[in-house]
Structure formats: structure tokens, C-alpha cells
Motif scaffolding. Sequence first.
Motif, PDB file in Angstrom:
ATOM      1  N   PRO A  94       0.817  -1.212   0.000  1.00 12.31           N
ATOM      2  CA  PRO A  94       0.000   0.000   0.000  1.00 12.31           C
ATOM      3  C   PRO A  94       0.854   1.268   0.000  1.00 12.31           C
ATOM      4  CG  PRO A  94       0.004  -1.008   2.170  1.00 12.31           C
ATOM      5  CD  PRO A  94       0.695  -1.973   1.253  1.00 12.31           C
ATOM      6  N   GLU A  95       0.307   2.334  -0.548  1.00  8.00           N
ATOM      7  CA  GLU A  95       1.028   3.607  -0.557  1.00  8.00           C
ATOM      8  C   GLU A  95       1.104   4.206   0.836  1.00  8.00           C
ATOM      9  OE1 GLU A  95      -0.497   6.319  -3.417  1.00  8.00           O
ATOM     10  OE2 GLU A  95      -0.116   4.990  -5.134  1.00  8.00           O
ATOM     11  N   GLU A  96       0.092   3.913   1.660  1.00  4.38           N
ATOM     12  CA  GLU A  96       0.078   4.401   3.030  1.00  4.38           C
ATOM     13  C   GLU A  96      -0.268   3.266   3.986  1.00  4.38           C
ATOM     14  OE1 GLU A  96      -2.482   7.715   3.707  1.00  4.38           O
ATOM     15  OE2 GLU A  96      -1.314   9.095   2.470  1.00  4.38           O
ATOM     16  N   VAL A  97       0.332   3.307   5.166  1.00  6.35           N
ATOM     17  CA  VAL A  97      -0.003   2.380   6.248  1.00  6.35           C
ATOM     18  C   VAL A  97      -0.219   3.214   7.502  1.00  6.35           C
ATOM     19  CG1 VAL A  97       0.811   0.491   7.710  1.00  6.35           C
ATOM     20  CG2 VAL A  97       1.270   0.443   5.257  1.00  6.35           C
ATOM     21  N   ASP A  98      -1.402   3.087   8.084  1.00  6.30           N
ATOM     22  CA  ASP A  98      -1.762   3.876   9.269  1.00  6.30           C
ATOM     23  C   ASP A  98      -1.549   5.369   9.034  1.00  6.30           C
ATOM     24  OD1 ASP A  98      -2.436   1.555  10.632  1.00  6.30           O
ATOM     25  OD2 ASP A  98      -0.440   1.330  11.509  1.00  6.30           O
ATOM     26  N   GLY A  99      -1.877   5.802   7.827  1.00  8.51           N
ATOM     27  CA  GLY A  99      -1.792   7.218   7.500  1.00  8.51           C
ATOM     28  C   GLY A  99      -0.407   7.721   7.158  1.00  8.51           C
ATOM     29  N   VAL A 100       0.594   6.835   7.098  1.00  9.84           N
ATOM     30  CA  VAL A 100       1.971   7.241   6.811  1.00  9.84           C
ATOM     31  C   VAL A 100       2.346   6.799   5.410  1.00  9.84           C
ATOM     32  CG1 VAL A 100       4.388   7.039   7.502  1.00  9.84           C
ATOM     33  CG2 VAL A 100       2.589   7.075   9.254  1.00  9.84           C
ATOM     34  N   LYS A 101       2.814   7.732   4.598  1.00  6.97           N
ATOM     35  CA  LYS A 101       3.266   7.409   3.245  1.00  6.97           C
ATOM     36  C   LYS A 101       4.467   6.481   3.321  1.00  6.97           C
ATOM     37  CE  LYS A 101       4.784   9.514  -1.113  1.00  6.97           C
ATOM     38  NZ  LYS A 101       3.861   8.701  -1.910  1.00  6.97           N
TER      39      LYS A 101
END
Length: 765
Positions: A467-474
Amino acid sequence: MKGKKLQKYVGIPMAAVSAVLAGGLLPGPALGQEQAPAFPSRPKPPADAPNILVVMTDDVGFAADSSFGGPIPTPNLDALAANGLRYNNYNNTAMCSPTRAALLTGRNSHSVGFGVISEEASPKPGYNSVIPDSGATFAQVLSMNGYDTAMLGKHHNTPLWEITSVGPFDHWPNGLGFGYFYGFIGGATNQFAPALYENRNEREVPQDDPGYILDTDLADHAIDWINMQHGVRGDTPFLMYYAPGSAHSPHQAPPEWIAKFKGQFDQGWDKMREESFARQKKLGVIPENAVLTPRPDAIPAWTSLSADQKKVYARMMEIYAAQLSYFDEQFGRIVDQLKANGQFDNTLILFIQGDNGGSLEGSPQGTVDEIARGKNHMPDDLQDQLAHLDDFGTRNSWNNYPAGWAWSMNTPFQWGKAIASHLGGVRNGLVVSWPGHLAGEGQVRSQFTHVTDIAPTIYEAVGIEMPEEVDGVKQLPLAGTSFAYSFTQPEAPSRHSQQYFELRDNIAFYDEGWLASTKPRVMPWDKEAPPAEGTPVEWELYDLSKDFSQSKDLARRFPGKLEELKAEYAEVADQYDIGVSREKKPVPRPFISNDQNHFVFRNSSHRYSRYGFPSMMNRTWTIKADIIVPADGSTDGAIIAQGSRLCGWGLTIENGVPIFRYNASIEDRDRTTIAASAPLSPGSHELTIVFDYDGGGKGKGADVEMRVDGQNVAQGRVPRTPGFLFVSEGGASIGRDYGTTLSASYEAPFIYPGAINQVTIDFPE
């Protein structure tokens, strides 16, 4: 006006009205329609997603096990390879923490803070031992996609200052995406007395089980978790990362397994290397034109050794072989359970035999006490080793074999662990098993692959993307490339075309078969000493497409190619900010006790981790214990203890008498015992130990004074101390002595039967 505007929203929930008026959009049914309440749903994996089992052993060279032509029988891995694929061009980073960080994240080790092992961390981002939130692990990603996740064994990717009973736990296995963890945190542990955690809580091994050994315990817990998960959620795939401490030092195994290898290594490392080389060619795990590289000058010829040296060194290798072979037996139990559950055919197994090459850290002479010899600068000699011959392989030694055996276990390559510039340090065997998904089962694959490729391969096999983000982190981009294409395309060209290697001043750059390498400037057994200032960096050049074993230096023949690769490496080094800055005054690591000089501890079954307890090394300190001696005559037990018989200290009461013990190493010459002249009377007492350190550097001596109720009752001298590390169990406990106790005069857990109101530790301001 407001009333008219709201009129058309009559009957619609006010939350929806507010959202529409604010210009927002709501998920769900059209306005005016009722939505049935529902609980949040759990993410579901893609259809037919496989179970994933990733196995990584420790300090096992390319030619150690029988699957890759080595002398150590590993029948369970052999069976997996016979029906799967063997990769002979798989590469790691040359050391444990960096390899494991790259494995978990799919990024280069410097991108996720692990250019070195956690014990060598420095503030520079690529070396700070802190995996950033932008480097999510495959456990986090698979958890997001509905997998149940577990990790068992060694975790060497937590910053030292976070290994405390109160966290933070962000970089413990649970914080990195593993729903369940059982194992140890750090570089190594005693197989018979490990410092274990289950999730975030310390766990003591059974003190009354003489047959306990960690490899069996890990397999038991792995099987239990697999069965539990299969019973609770059998339709959901699992991810298990299984990382034993074997075969890292201390080399230890059940005595009956050690006995199996008696006499099998009497021919020595030179002959063993020739034998492994012949087997490798016969198996086809190396090409017919491969060359056996010569022995480095720093490693003695076996024929040059004395009879006593051969006796000791052969024994060390027997124990190493027993440890690896015994682990294979335990791994086989896990595979058998998968088969019994009907899960094996839908399980992708990625078995990485070693996180780096065989360990050269034992020095050319080997050692019965590696930490004392290396980090604490208390070398043992041949006479010490002969005296401790019966201790090898038991809980009472921290043995590591001579570098000659490590070099032999890395056949046909040069060097070994920590030498990232040469294949002996980075090349390991990889076996892949996935019934029904591999073409030409039992074959060898030779595509260039790297540890960063494991995560992308898992994602492709599962049918997901990073994913491009995990828990809102790029997220950082993946550095690796999936090698799933090679499962069915044996002759396909390598897709991982370039790779840098850097560790402790050893550098290499790979580009489509070419490899530029620096010559080692510091031997691995001198790992704490950087190259002397002004030591020249010499480069070599190899064409691995024609020279499998990195045997022929082409630097003089192709100087232009070498300069091209050096320039490419310079660009990569700049991109990843590679290169440790050696500051004259090191920046202190943020341990919780850095600025604290007074500590108060209570009697507890809790074991404090090595780094969650104040450092007692290289400094003066005073301990006071407020205790009550029972009137019933039951007086004996530990008041405070840290470390073990190999290296540690503590205050105990034995036969009613207060005793202070200090073990700087396994050797009797490094053991100090200071005892009061009379037993304590029943009732309240204050016991005091004043440890007056000499100063003037690390590992110096100290004068010790013991007081009872304020009166000096004994004194003594500790001639030298460990300057870096209390080994083995490492942590501290109040009111008991766990594991490998400070003395053979009593047994664990040696719990004090009276009251301990408090134990205080004070350091001078």
C-alpha cells in the motif's frame, strides 16, 4: 430562512443533514433511506491466498547443511528442497540486524535504520536502529489484508533503549505487525537458559526441567499456535516468521546429539572444504566451472595445528553441527504438523539458511567465552579451552568455533560473516516450497536474488500490492523485486539487476553480474576496531556471470569497468546516506536511566532486561538492601542478581551468610567472592555493597566493601570487570537468581524466603 432550508431534509438523520450542508459526502444508501446497523468487518485475504512460513536461521554459511553440499545432515530441509527449489544466488547483508530489517520491510537496511546491528547504533538515520513508520513490515501489510500473524525466535530489530518492561513497544514484534510473539530480543541467548518474552511479557523457562532447550520450546509454541489458529479460524491464512537462535553462538545442543558427531571433523577445515566443494558440484548447487577459493593468510592451515588444538577445535565443530542438525529436527516437526492439518499444500515456505555467512567472530583460535574474549577484552587461550572442554555445548559456556570452520562452512567463497564485500559474508542457501506452484521441483535456480526480494515475492504470491500508506503514513518504495517469476521460469534472466552492500567499511556493488568489492581492512574478530586512519581502500573486480565463487580479480584487466561501478556505488551511497560518521565524542543513546542516579526496586518475580536496568559497568555504585531474615531458619536466597555464571554479579545469602559474587568471565581467575564472617541473625538488617571503581577506562578493577547494619564486615578486590556487556541472561532480578546462576553452589531460581522491603542503587552525582 433556516427553517425553509431544513424543510427538505425532514426525516433524515441530523448527522446526514449536517454533512450535506457542510458540503460533505456520506457513504451508504441515498438520502432518505434507512441503513441497517452493522459491525465493522474484518479485512479478507484474496481468494486462495496461501499460508506463508518464512524461516531464517542464524550464522549458517552456504555450505553448512547437506541441502547445499555441506557436512551437517539436515534431512528435513533436504526433503523440502527435493520437492521444491534451491536458490544458489541468494544474498543477505552480511550481518543479523541489517538482514532482518531488510527481510521484514523489503527495503534496503540503511533505509530503515539498520546499516549496523542494534548494539552499534549511532544517531545517523541509516544507522540509528529505528525502523521508521514509513517502512511497514510484511506482517503489517498481511495483517491489513486479513492474515493472522505470528513470530517465533530471535528479534534483533528493537532499539536497545526500547527493550524495557515499560516499552515503548512500537519496535517489538507486536508493534511491527505480529499478533503473537514468543522468543528473545537481541543478538543471542543461552539455549538452556534463554531470556524469553511472550508478546510483551517476560517468561521464565521451567527451572525443574533438565532437558529444556530453546529449539524444542520454539517448535512446541509454533505448533501450538498453528493448531490454535487452524482451529479458531481455519479458513483464514496465516503468516509465521520463524527465526531460531541456531546456529549463532553460544553453540549448544543436547548431549546425545553432540555425541552423534564425535570424530566427524577430525580431518580439519581444509579437507572439509574440499569435501563440501565436491559434494556441491555433484548436487549441482554450484556450476561445474566453479573454483574453490584459497584459505586467507589470517586463518591457519589445519596441518599447522598442535594435537591439542585439533582436539579442541574439532570438538567445537561437533557442537556446531549438532546444534544445526537438532534445529532441523525441530523444524521437521512443524512441517509434519502442517501436513497433519492438511495445510502443507497451501503453504508457501521460504527457508533462508542463514542471515549471513558462517561467523568468523570466534577468532582463529575459537573461544569458550566469546563475549569475554571479544566485547569485554578478556581472551581465553588453549589451556583455558582444554580445561573447559566438558563445558562446551552446555549452559556453562558461550563457545564459538575457530574462524577456520566458518570459512569452511562458506565453501566455495571467500571470507564470511560481517565481510559484506565478499560472497562468504552475504551468500546463503534459500529453499522454496509451494506444492503445485513450482516448475521442475528439485531444481536449482540461479537468478540473482536479495533479502529485500522476500517481501515483494510474498505480496505477489498472496495477490496484493504494497500500500502507498499504512496507518496514514506514506510508505517508502520497496527496494526488492519479486522473484516469483522464477518459480516457473528456470532460465528467466534476473530481474534484480543492481545491489549495493555496505557494513563496517566493507563495500561492494553488484551490477548485472559484475561485482566491485573492497578488500577487508579489519578482521571480523577485531570488529570494534575501525581501520587505522590512512589505511588505503583497495578495490577488486569480479565477473560473477563467469566466476561463481568470486575467485578471479579482474581489476587490473578492466579498470574502466571498476571505475564505473565505483561511481555507481558513490551515487547510491549518497542516495541512502551511507557511511558512519565517527565522532570523537559519541552521542549517548537515550536509555531511560541516563540521567537518574537513584533507583528503588522491590521484591518481584519480574526479570529486568539488560537495558531496562541501570548500567553497572565502568562506574562506582552503592547498593543497600533492607531485608528481614526469617526466624524459622530458612535464610538462603538471592537478594539481587544480574547476569550469570559466565558473566554477572549479585548479593546472596548462603547458609545464612551474606555473599557478594562478581563473575567477569567464565574463568576462575575472573571470579570474586566476598563473604561475611558470620551468618545473619533473625530480624531486620540493612546490607550494603560499596563498589568503588578504579576509573581510567572500561573494564578496570574495583575495591568492594560489604557492610551489615552499617558495620564493615568484609572487603575484597575485583581485579577486572566486563567493560561492555553482562552476557547470557543479562537482565537483573530482585529476590531470586534465574537461569544459569551466579554460582554452582545453588540452583535456580534461588528465591529469598524472607522479606525484601527494598533494594536501592545509587551512583555518585
